[in-house]
Design a protein around this motif. Structure first.
Motif, short mmCIF file in Angstrom:
data_model
loop_
_atom_site.label_atom_id
_atom_site.label_comp_id
_atom_site.label_asym_id
_atom_site.label_seq_id
_atom_site.Cartn_x
_atom_site.Cartn_y
_atom_site.Cartn_z
N LYS A 235 -3.50 86.11 23.70
CA LYS A 235 -3.49 84.79 22.86
C LYS A 235 -2.82 84.90 21.61
O LYS A 235 -2.93 86.64 21.28
CB LYS A 235 -5.22 84.11 22.84
N THR A 236 -2.31 84.59 20.97
CA THR A 236 -1.76 84.81 20.23
C THR A 236 -2.24 83.27 18.95
O THR A 236 -2.72 83.64 18.12
CB THR A 236 -0.01 84.74 19.68
N ASP A 237 -0.93 82.14 19.02
CA ASP A 237 -1.93 80.97 18.95
C ASP A 237 -1.65 81.15 16.70
O ASP A 237 -2.79 80.80 16.34
CB ASP A 237 -3.11 80.25 19.12
N TYR A 238 -0.67 81.52 16.23
CA TYR A 238 -0.49 82.23 15.30
C TYR A 238 -0.04 80.98 14.26
O TYR A 238 0.48 81.41 12.88
CB TYR A 238 0.65 82.83 14.88
N ASN A 239 0.21 79.72 14.45
CA ASN A 239 1.14 78.52 14.24
C ASN A 239 2.18 79.14 13.52
O ASN A 239 3.25 77.98 12.86
CB ASN A 239 -0.24 77.66 12.73
N PHE A 240 2.37 79.54 14.38
CA PHE A 240 3.72 80.34 14.38
C PHE A 240 4.01 81.44 15.33
O PHE A 240 3.30 81.92 16.09
CB PHE A 240 4.96 81.23 12.83
N ASP A 241 5.45 82.08 15.95
CA ASP A 241 5.20 82.41 17.08
C ASP A 241 5.68 83.82 16.77
O ASP A 241 6.09 84.50 15.19
CB ASP A 241 6.69 81.41 17.95
N ALA A 242 4.92 84.26 17.95
CA ALA A 242 5.07 85.79 17.44
C ALA A 242 6.55 86.74 17.51
O ALA A 242 6.72 86.37 18.63
CB ALA A 242 3.86 85.99 18.61
N PRO A 243 6.55 87.32 16.58
CA PRO A 243 7.29 87.84 16.38
C PRO A 243 7.87 88.72 17.39
O PRO A 243 6.60 89.97 18.11
CB PRO A 243 7.65 88.65 15.25
N LEU A 244 8.77 89.31 18.31
CA LEU A 244 8.46 90.66 19.15
C LEU A 244 8.36 91.88 18.07
O LEU A 244 8.28 92.76 19.21
CB LEU A 244 9.97 91.00 19.58
N THR A 245 8.37 92.45 16.77
CA THR A 245 8.12 93.04 16.21
C THR A 245 6.66 93.41 16.22
O THR A 245 6.02 94.48 15.53
CB THR A 245 8.91 92.88 15.05
N ALA A 246 5.75 92.51 16.62
CA ALA A 246 4.54 92.44 16.49
C ALA A 246 3.34 93.34 16.87
O ALA A 246 2.81 93.69 16.62
CB ALA A 246 3.90 90.81 16.14
N TRP A 247 4.08 93.46 18.45
CA TRP A 247 3.34 94.44 19.30
C TRP A 247 4.44 94.74 20.24
O TRP A 247 5.60 94.54 20.98
CB TRP A 247 2.97 92.94 20.50
N ASP A 248 3.55 96.20 20.75
CA ASP A 248 4.53 96.72 21.67
C ASP A 248 4.40 96.22 23.07
O ASP A 248 5.20 96.26 24.09
CB ASP A 248 3.70 98.68 22.14
N ASP A 249 3.10 95.59 22.73
CA ASP A 249 3.24 95.01 24.80
C ASP A 249 1.86 93.76 24.20
O ASP A 249 1.23 93.86 23.65
CB ASP A 249 1.67 95.79 25.80
N ASN A 250 2.77 92.38 24.29
CA ASN A 250 1.45 91.16 24.21
C ASN A 250 1.64 90.38 25.40
O ASN A 250 3.33 89.48 25.63
CB ASN A 250 2.53 90.60 23.48
N ARG A 251 0.44 90.57 25.99
CA ARG A 251 1.08 89.67 27.91
C ARG A 251 -0.69 89.55 27.97
O ARG A 251 -1.19 89.79 27.83
CB ARG A 251 1.99 90.08 28.52
#
Length: 529
Positions: A120-136
């Motif tokens: 889950k991200t739900d940051y009130n903005f789209d999670a950028p590709l640069t935030a995580w090595d693996d986001n799924r």
């Protein structure tokens, strides 16, 4: 002439500790829960794995989020800033934070941490590709290419979410089948908050909530077991927390303690005394600077929290603050400030009732039952408070004597000094943090996206000197991700965070993309040495 900006913000990484001295960090987060756990003295709770974690570490009794609902709460967690400061305070908005604001995980990645988020991200903005090595779904520390690399892993467990309380009876029964008879909660034995009507329907919802906690506790045990199996328990700081209060009416979405007080348990072998209790005030904005301190990374000056663990621990804070703004389709403006005992609430829309209609909230059987009894004039105090036609401008509660916050002391002369003190703290906070709450959302949106048009991050530019590649982007505040043929993870491209010149293998094709919070990502740009 166009001017290109390198990511000089990542100069903070120069103070990072040697890899072998940096701890791994694991977050286990649950949705929509208050400190309704055995380790917090709740006799209704059956949570042996979480309780066991508390025996191995510290239990925080005064941990709070800055918003009683997931998206603004998580927006502050990932940025270390009040959503009311960066314009992400409305539920499920698409905010455009100022250019200097980053997901704090970028600082960890830049310092060599492998960062994963499940999911889950739900940051009130789209999670950028640069935030995580693996986001799924399924992202895990076990997937890092280098097993000696320190990691920051987040595992979000959703089985306690509001929606899981009101599952259909067949689904709920199937979940209860996974619990032993002794682990199931009897609705007749539930202890209800005094503001709820006491009916079988309300009792059933609360029993479902506790069943879900017990069910999810088993998953917490499985995650902790994985750490043990990997031989990482002694090298990992474990944070267990809930993203805001109970997913039941007048809990979730509100700035009462039922909405913003959360469980927080931290195990740090050799650093935190087992079975210890911390009673100082801690807020979610403190998480980002604390993690950076644990990793030996200098904190950016714009972060609004403070370090609460380790040798750089700050002086105890005096207050925590919270906000409620638009919830789904329903407008409101509420602010709160709390010290260790007293809670002050300022209602900026006192003309609005508490019990406004929110379609998603109204799906909860407890809410339907409460509304039915209110319409039939069958409620008694304090059940009636929630259905008053208006709200007082100010509320003041003694949370020691009145933990459910139902006896408003704001007009009591004997509490005038507390009212004045907390009111002043609130006004100071609003000014110092630049609270955007009184600016209409439509005005903010037009300022940031004139005509509703999204800004697009400029395409990055690649420069080669032999096999050395430098990448720059003209969009102020942009972060850059890159990959090439030799960077793979589980058979897919592994996108890394750009922090300075990189070596590209001869014959490899470099791909790069730029991101900025609240903007559309750039196109992918390719180049070869």
């Amino acid at each position: 002439m166009l001017r290109y900006f390198l990511l000089i913000v990542f100069g903070v990484f120069s103070t990072a500790l040697a890899a072998e001295s940096r701890p791994n960090i694991l977050w286990i987060s649950l949705e929509d829960i208050s400190p309704d756990l055995g380790c917090y003295g709740d006799e209704q709770a059956l949570t042996p794995n979480i309780d066991g974690l508390a025996k191995q570490g510290a239990r925080f009794t005064r941990a709070f989020t800055h918003a009683g609902v997931c998206a603004p709460s998580r927006s502050g967690l990932i940025t270390g800033m009040h959503p009311t400061t960066i314009g992400t305070h409305y539920m499920r908005c698409k905010g455009v934070p100022p250019a200097h604001v980053k997901c704090f995980t970028e600082y960890l990645r830049g310092a060599g941490y492998y960062c994963t988020n499940d999911n889950k991200t739900d940051y009130n903005f789209d999670a950028p590709l640069t935030a995580w090595d693996d986001n799924r779904a399924g992202a895990h520390w076990r997937n890092r290419p280098d097993k000696d690399q320190p990691f920051f892993s987040v595992i979000n467990l959703v089985s306690t979410h509001e929606s899981q309380i009101r599952l259909g009876e067949k689904q709920q029964a199937a979940r209860r089948e996974k619990l032993a008879e002794s682990e199931r909660h009897d609705p007749a034995k539930m202890v209800l908050p005094p503001y709820y009507p006491d009916t079988p329907i309300v009792r059933r919802d609360l029993a479902n909530y506790y069943d879900n906690l017990t069910f999810t506790d088993k998953r917490v045990g499985e995650i902790l077991k994985q750490l043990d199996e990997d031989g990482l328990a002694d090298k990992t700081v474990v944070f267990f927390w809930g993203d805001h209060g109970r997913g039941l009416p007048r809990g979730k979405r509100w700035v009462y303690d039922s909405g913003i007080r959360v469980p927080l348990v931290i195990r740090w072998p050799g650093k935190i005394e087992p079975a210890s209790v911390r009673e100082d005030l801690v807020c979610f904005l403190d998480f980002a600077p604390t993690l950076l301190a644990l990793a030996g990374i200098e904190r950016p000056q714009h972060l609004q929290g403070q370090v609460f663990l380790g040798p750089e621990k700050a002086k105890e804070r005096e207050y925590v603050f919270a906000a409620r703004d638009r919830m789904d389709e329903t407008l409101d403006i509420i602010r709160s400030v709390r010290d260790k005992r007293f809670k002050y609430i300022r209602n900026y829309r006192p003309d609005l009732p508490y019990a406004q209609d929110i379609a998603y909230m109204n799906e909860m059987p407890t809410m339907q039952e409460w509304r039915r009894l209110a319409a039939a004039d069958k409620l008694v105090f304090p059940q009636t408070i929630f259905f008053q036609p208006t709200k007082p401008i100010e509320e003041l509660y003694d949370t020691d004597k009145d933990p459910h916050e139902v006896n408003n002391l704001a007009d009591k002369p004997e509490f005038a000094a507390e009212l004045i003190r907390l009111r002043a703290a609130h006004e100071k906070w609003r000014k110092e943090t630049g609270d955007l709450g009184l600016i209409p959302e439509a005005v903010l949106n037009e300022e940031r996206r004139p005509g509703g048009k999204w800004s697009v991050t400029a395409a990055p530019r690649i420069g080669f000197a032999g096999n050395k590649a430098t990448i720059a982007c003209e969009t102020v505040g942009a972060s850059i991700a890159y990959t090439h043929g030799e960077l793979k993870q589980m058979g897919k491209p592994l996108w890394k965070l750009y922090t300075g010149a990189i070596e590209v293998p001869t014959g490899a094709k470099l791909k790069t993309k730029a991101c900025r919070l609240g903007y559309r990502d750039s196109e992918i740009v390719e180049g070869s040495p």
